[in-house]
Scaffold this motif. Structure first.
Motif, PDB file in Angstrom:
ATOM      1  N   GLN A   7       0.740  -0.810   0.079  1.00  0.00           N
ATOM      2  CA  GLN A   7      -0.015  -0.489  -0.152  1.00  0.00           C
ATOM      3  C   GLN A   7       0.896   1.131   0.253  1.00  0.00           C
ATOM      4  O   GLN A   7       1.335   1.531   1.016  1.00  0.00           O
ATOM      5  CB  GLN A   7      -1.328  -0.299   1.044  1.00  0.00           C
ATOM      6  N   SER A   9       0.274   4.927  -0.752  1.00  0.00           N
ATOM      7  CA  SER A   9      -0.342   5.946   0.062  1.00  0.00           C
ATOM      8  C   SER A   9      -1.510   6.107   0.453  1.00  0.00           C
ATOM      9  O   SER A   9      -2.049   4.524   0.333  1.00  0.00           O
ATOM     10  CB  SER A   9      -0.578   6.674  -0.731  1.00  0.00           C
ATOM     11  N   ILE A  10      -2.042   6.563   1.788  1.00  0.00           N
ATOM     12  CA  ILE A  10      -3.641   6.595   2.128  1.00  0.00           C
ATOM     13  C   ILE A  10      -3.936   7.544   2.045  1.00  0.00           C
ATOM     14  O   ILE A  10      -3.512   8.723   1.809  1.00  0.00           O
ATOM     15  CB  ILE A  10      -3.098   6.270   4.060  1.00  0.00           C
ATOM     16  N   TYR A  11      -5.305   8.261   1.881  1.00  0.00           N
ATOM     17  CA  TYR A  11      -5.818   9.275   1.952  1.00  0.00           C
ATOM     18  C   TYR A  11      -6.466   9.606   3.520  1.00  0.00           C
ATOM     19  O   TYR A  11      -6.999   8.801   4.103  1.00  0.00           O
ATOM     20  CB  TYR A  11      -7.315   8.518   1.371  1.00  0.00           C
ATOM     21  N   SER A  12      -7.070  11.425   3.641  1.00  0.00           N
ATOM     22  CA  SER A  12      -7.257  11.087   4.247  1.00  0.00           C
ATOM     23  C   SER A  12      -8.773  11.329   4.496  1.00  0.00           C
ATOM     24  O   SER A  12      -9.257  10.973   3.072  1.00  0.00           O
ATOM     25  CB  SER A  12      -6.956  13.167   4.930  1.00  0.00           C
ATOM     26  N   ARG A  27      -3.408  13.696   1.003  1.00  0.00           N
ATOM     27  CA  ARG A  27      -2.932  12.123   0.051  1.00  0.00           C
ATOM     28  C   ARG A  27      -1.472  11.529   0.660  1.00  0.00           C
ATOM     29  O   ARG A  27      -0.758  12.493   0.540  1.00  0.00           O
ATOM     30  CB  ARG A  27      -2.646  11.958  -1.283  1.00  0.00           C
ATOM     31  N   TYR A  29       2.197   9.165   0.950  1.00  0.00           N
ATOM     32  CA  TYR A  29       3.136   8.561   0.221  1.00  0.00           C
ATOM     33  C   TYR A  29       3.962   8.272   1.789  1.00  0.00           C
ATOM     34  O   TYR A  29       4.957   8.913   1.399  1.00  0.00           O
ATOM     35  CB  TYR A  29       3.499   8.775  -0.822  1.00  0.00           C
TER      36      TYR A  29
END
Length: 333
Positions: A7, A9-12, A27, A29
């Protein structure tokens, strides 16, 4: 997961700038993106399509500031900002669910958060604040705004920022050293003349930022600029001293400062009177402005010594130079 790229990256969660405002999210990384991969944490801003869009202004052209909170009492937050490129599709009115993320690829060197006991991660949690500046907040107030208790209601924070801005505007101009009133100042870097603003200066130069950007591009010198076209700097990375000229003393109140070339530059500041060290402070500087408050009274000499850090790959130079602006002092009566 980020290092193994399961994974990247993640989004708020999505949020709004106001009840009828822009819809957006961050976003992140953790292990970097693009040319920052495996060296920096990358942080981006994403516009999201919403029902409010028909009444909003596009392209989106407001400065965006990211703040990674230091969760200790030291409050050495990591702060960086960018201004949108209004020609980029990232800042046009969204035509799909989300625009392409845009922001700061090299927000933070990974080695900072990989250090055991670093102040930015506690209990596997980090806090990041995103501030959209609709009022063109002066950079001298940015650190203050981000130091406020984030638990306070937004209208209270805005009132406190306004009150602080009014307080600073009441400072007499002869107490604020801006380097913009040096007689005969031109395009080229020169030594600060002795007697300027009542001080003898040692290893202190001034620089025209517009001309420097034409020759060398953007650097931390530009980041430190808070007013006018000139900043002060330590000549060739040497220890800079300011010494009161007359038989009196002064209070060092505050300043804006940034590293010119190196990430994580160490700056040690000592205030002396009667030949003895009276006050001292140690800072870690980045290529971004920091507003530093001192309120050190009854000084005769202040020394600024810089060392260490690592060259920033996004700028042309390297070295232990730092730049400062809007140096606020008060002379004894």
């Amino acid at each position: 997961d980020a290092q193994s790229e399961r994974q990247t990256s993640i989004y708020s969660p999505p949020f709004y700038s106001s009840p009828n405002g822009y819809k957006m999210r961050a976003r992140l990384y953790f292990n970097g993106d693009g040319n920052a991969r495996r060296t920096h944490m990358s942080l981006f801003f994403v516009l999201i399509r919403s029902l409010n869009d028909p009444i909003l202004k596009f392209p989106f052209n407001y400065k965006v500031t990211f703040c990674l909170y230091d969760q200790t009492s030291a409050q050495r937050h990591i702060i960086d900002s960018f201004r949108p490129d209004i020609k980029s599709s990232s800042f046009q009115r969204p035509q799909s669910d989300m625009n392409i993320a845009s922001g700061i690829p090299k927000f933070l060197p990974l080695e900072v958060i990989q250090q055991e006991g670093n102040p930015y991660i506690r209990d596997d949690t980090m806090f990041i604040k995103i501030m959209v500046d609709f009022e063109d907040l002066h950079k001298t107030l940015l650190s203050y705004a981000l130091s406020l208790n984030p638990g306070l209601p937004m209208h209270i924070q805005q009132a406190m920022i306004k009150q602080e801005a009014e307080r600073r505007s009441q400072l007499r101009s002869d107490e604020l050293i801006t380097f913009d009133n040096i007689p005969g100042a031109g395009r080229f870097q020169q030594s600060l003349p002795n007697g300027y603003s009542g001080f003898q200066w040692v290893n202190a130069n001034y620089m025209n930022i517009s001309y420097n950007e034409q020759v060398n591009g953007w650097s931390g010198y530009s980041a430190a600029l808070s007013s006018g076209q000139y900043v002060g700097l330590n000549k060739d990375g040497q220890m800079l001293s300011m010494i009161i000229n007359a038989a009196r003393s002064f209070t060092l109140k505050s300043m804006i400062v940034a590293s010119a070339w190196n990430d994580n530059l160490i700056l040690e500041i000592t205030g002396k009177r009667g030949g003895s060290v009276f006050k001292s402070k140690r800072l870690t500087l980045q290529l971004q402005p920091q507003w530093i408050e001192f309120n050190w009274p009854d000084l005769e000499i202040v020394n600024f010594s810089s060392y260490g850090g690592e060259p920033n790959s996004d700028v042309k130079g390297k070295g232990t130079q730092f730049a400062f602006d809007n140096l606020c002092v008060e002379f004894s009566k």
